[in-house]
Design an enzyme around this catalytic site. Structure first.
Site, PDB file in Angstrom:
ATOM      1  N   ARG A 107      -7.615  54.931 -37.560  1.00 48.37           N
ATOM      2  CA  ARG A 107      -6.888  53.669 -37.734  1.00 48.37           C
ATOM      3  C   ARG A 107      -7.068  53.245 -39.189  1.00 48.37           C
ATOM      4  O   ARG A 107      -8.201  53.010 -39.647  1.00 48.37           O
ATOM      5  CB  ARG A 107      -7.446  52.588 -36.806  1.00 48.37           C
ATOM      6  CG  ARG A 107      -6.780  51.206 -36.963  1.00 48.37           C
ATOM      7  CD  ARG A 107      -7.454  50.211 -36.039  1.00 48.37           C
ATOM      8  NE  ARG A 107      -7.055  48.845 -36.258  1.00 48.37           N
ATOM      9  CZ  ARG A 107      -6.060  48.225 -35.616  1.00 48.37           C
ATOM     10  NH1 ARG A 107      -5.364  48.883 -34.723  1.00 48.37           N
ATOM     11  NH2 ARG A 107      -5.775  46.966 -35.861  1.00 48.37           N
ATOM     12  N   HIS A 134       2.760  52.812 -35.158  1.00 51.93           N
ATOM     13  CA  HIS A 134       1.712  52.367 -34.228  1.00 51.93           C
ATOM     14  C   HIS A 134       1.994  52.992 -32.853  1.00 51.93           C
ATOM     15  O   HIS A 134       2.313  52.291 -31.886  1.00 51.93           O
ATOM     16  CB  HIS A 134       1.712  50.840 -34.154  1.00 51.93           C
ATOM     17  CG  HIS A 134       0.432  50.255 -33.637  1.00 51.93           C
ATOM     18  ND1 HIS A 134      -0.587  51.023 -33.111  1.00 51.93           N
ATOM     19  CD2 HIS A 134       0.004  48.970 -33.556  1.00 51.93           C
ATOM     20  CE1 HIS A 134      -1.574  50.232 -32.747  1.00 51.93           C
ATOM     21  NE2 HIS A 134      -1.251  48.987 -32.999  1.00 51.93           N
ATOM     22  N   GLN A 137       0.272  51.980 -29.384  1.00 49.19           N
ATOM     23  CA  GLN A 137       0.746  50.675 -28.905  1.00 49.19           C
ATOM     24  C   GLN A 137       2.049  50.835 -28.128  1.00 49.19           C
ATOM     25  O   GLN A 137       2.324  50.089 -27.180  1.00 49.19           O
ATOM     26  CB  GLN A 137       0.952  49.730 -30.099  1.00 49.19           C
ATOM     27  CG  GLN A 137       1.443  48.341 -29.733  1.00 49.19           C
ATOM     28  CD  GLN A 137       0.361  47.433 -29.174  1.00 49.19           C
ATOM     29  OE1 GLN A 137      -0.736  47.377 -29.704  1.00 49.19           O
ATOM     30  NE2 GLN A 137       0.662  46.723 -28.092  1.00 49.19           N
ATOM     31  N   ASP A 230       5.097  39.799 -34.250  1.00 45.76           N
ATOM     32  CA  ASP A 230       3.806  40.249 -34.772  1.00 45.76           C
ATOM     33  C   ASP A 230       3.424  39.275 -35.882  1.00 45.76           C
ATOM     34  O   ASP A 230       4.221  38.405 -36.269  1.00 45.76           O
ATOM     35  CB  ASP A 230       3.976  41.685 -35.300  1.00 45.76           C
ATOM     36  CG  ASP A 230       2.642  42.344 -35.639  1.00 45.76           C
ATOM     37  OD1 ASP A 230       1.586  41.764 -35.329  1.00 45.76           O
ATOM     38  OD2 ASP A 230       2.679  43.450 -36.217  1.00 45.76           O
ATOM     39  N   CYS A 271       1.622  42.072 -30.007  1.00 45.30           N
ATOM     40  CA  CYS A 271       0.585  43.109 -30.021  1.00 45.30           C
ATOM     41  C   CYS A 271      -0.795  42.555 -30.355  1.00 45.30           C
ATOM     42  O   CYS A 271      -1.785  43.282 -30.223  1.00 45.30           O
ATOM     43  CB  CYS A 271       0.973  44.229 -30.979  1.00 45.30           C
ATOM     44  SG  CYS A 271       1.291  43.684 -32.659  1.00 45.30           S
ATOM     45  N   ARG A 316      -3.416  48.725 -23.291  1.00 48.62           N
ATOM     46  CA  ARG A 316      -3.822  49.621 -24.383  1.00 48.62           C
ATOM     47  C   ARG A 316      -4.793  50.686 -23.883  1.00 48.62           C
ATOM     48  O   ARG A 316      -4.745  51.840 -24.323  1.00 48.62           O
ATOM     49  CB  ARG A 316      -4.474  48.831 -25.523  1.00 48.62           C
ATOM     50  CG  ARG A 316      -3.560  47.909 -26.292  1.00 48.62           C
ATOM     51  CD  ARG A 316      -2.461  48.634 -27.042  1.00 48.62           C
ATOM     52  NE  ARG A 316      -2.951  49.697 -27.920  1.00 48.62           N
ATOM     53  CZ  ARG A 316      -3.517  49.494 -29.107  1.00 48.62           C
ATOM     54  NH1 ARG A 316      -3.622  48.265 -29.579  1.00 48.62           N
ATOM     55  NH2 ARG A 316      -3.950  50.492 -29.849  1.00 48.62           N
TER      56      ARG A 316
END
Length: 339
Positions: A107, A134, A137, A230, A271, A316
């Site tokens: 990440r 991503h 996700q 977001d 998210c 997730r």
């Protein structure tokens, strides 16, 4: 014979729509096993490196719990724990970690970094987030949509806010791949790149989904089954916060914008983390400075009855578990399923 064996998960378009659908459904299956307390240690005895340049709550927790549930041992390596990219190159680090671990999660900032880790480590590498994509996700988000509506094809997802960040890119392309209509509502200079739009349009031509890129927030949300946003400033981005807020305030998800969908069944997605009140240091500081009760989404909507943000966050874990198990769990997944 084991279709995903040894494959990395770096961005959505590395996989086919059918493969993404398999991972979404496999995540649902693993979620049910967990709920019924049925053990599923498909990665018993393996060791997993969790490499983090950026801070994380959901990604780190999801990989850790998923690895433990699968019987693997996760090892967290923060940016200050190793010489990654400072005194040791990404390629050399990839070779070292690949010689000791059975899989690597990354990440961080650059997509090139996660691509190099995959190219030189010799083990599956999973993209926990980069500035461009991503993908883990996406498995969680489209699992959430499928759980809520019972299907994906024909749904309309509207993303409003910063339309060129990793979330907008991934939502646009994944929607197009899976037959979900996708609307991006963002100011002209914060819209997806021409390359990302072209990629999504190519998939949409195959799936039959519709793509709309607009700087009109009302047009973006009309007919939406899901509203998504977001944070307005991504991690590591150096911008004038006041200017960004002024630019994106018309795209804030609030009761008025939710009503503009024309539907009463629209769900709210985010998210996380979200600046929806003054309960965080950043939210309080920005709220007081710019005289706002919330930034990208109001608390009324964020915590309202149509919000699924915490179901989405919980997903997730099974999503990441499915990705790890499919690529490193030695499962029997016939190639013929994807012909």
């Amino acid at each position: 014979m084991t279709h995903f064996a040894g494959k990395s998960f770096l961005k959505e378009c590395d996989y086919t729509p059918r493969e993404l659908t398999y991972l979404i459904d496999f995540a649902s299956h693993l979620k049910q096993l967990k709920a019924k307390h049925i053990p599923h240690p498909y990665m018993q005895g393996q060791n997993i490196a969790l490499l983090f340049e950026k801070t994380s709550t959901r990604t780190r927790s999801a990989f850790t719990v998923a690895a433990n549930d699968l019987g693997a041992r996760p090892e967290f390596l923060g940016k200050n724990d190793i010489q990654f990219g400072r005194k040791e190159s990404v390629i050399d680090t990839a070779k070292v970690l690949g010689s000791m671990f059975d899989g690597i999660e990354f990440r961080g900032f650059s997509q090139q970094t996660v691509e190099q880790l995959a190219a030189y480590s010799g083990v599956p590498v999973w993209n926990g987030l980069t500035d461009e994509w991503h993908p883990t996700q996406m498995i969680a988000d489209f699992l959430t949509l499928k759980e809520h509506f019972g299907h994906l094809t024909g749904l309309t997802l509207a993303y409003v806010g910063d339309g060129r960040n990793n979330m907008a890119n991934s939502l646009l392309v994944t929607s197009a791949m899976l037959g979900v209509n996708c609307h991006i509502g963002a100011p002209v200079d914060l819209q997806p790149s021409a390359a990302v739009i072209k990629l999504a349009q190519a998939y949409a031509a195959q799936s039959g989904s519709e793509i709309l890129i607009t700087d009109e927030p009302q047009a973006a949300v009309t007919g939406a089954d899901a509203l998504y946003t977001d944070v307005w400033v991504s991690m590591g981005e150096n911008v004038d916060y006041g200017a960004r807020i002024k630019q994106l305030l018309p795209f804030q998800i609030n009761a008025k914008l939710l009503a503009a969908t024309g539907k009463t069944t629209t769900i709210i997605m985010h998210c996380l983390p979200a600046l929806h009140d003054h309960q965080t240091a950043v939210g309080a500081a920005l709220g007081k400075k710019y005289d706002l009760a919330a930034i990208e989404i109001t608390d009324e909507v964020f915590n309202g009855p149509q919000s699924v943000v915490f179901e989405e966050a919980a997903n997730r874990m099974p999503a990441i578990k499915a990705i790890m198990a499919a690529t490193a769990g030695h499962l029997f997944i016939p190639d013929r399923l994807f012909d």
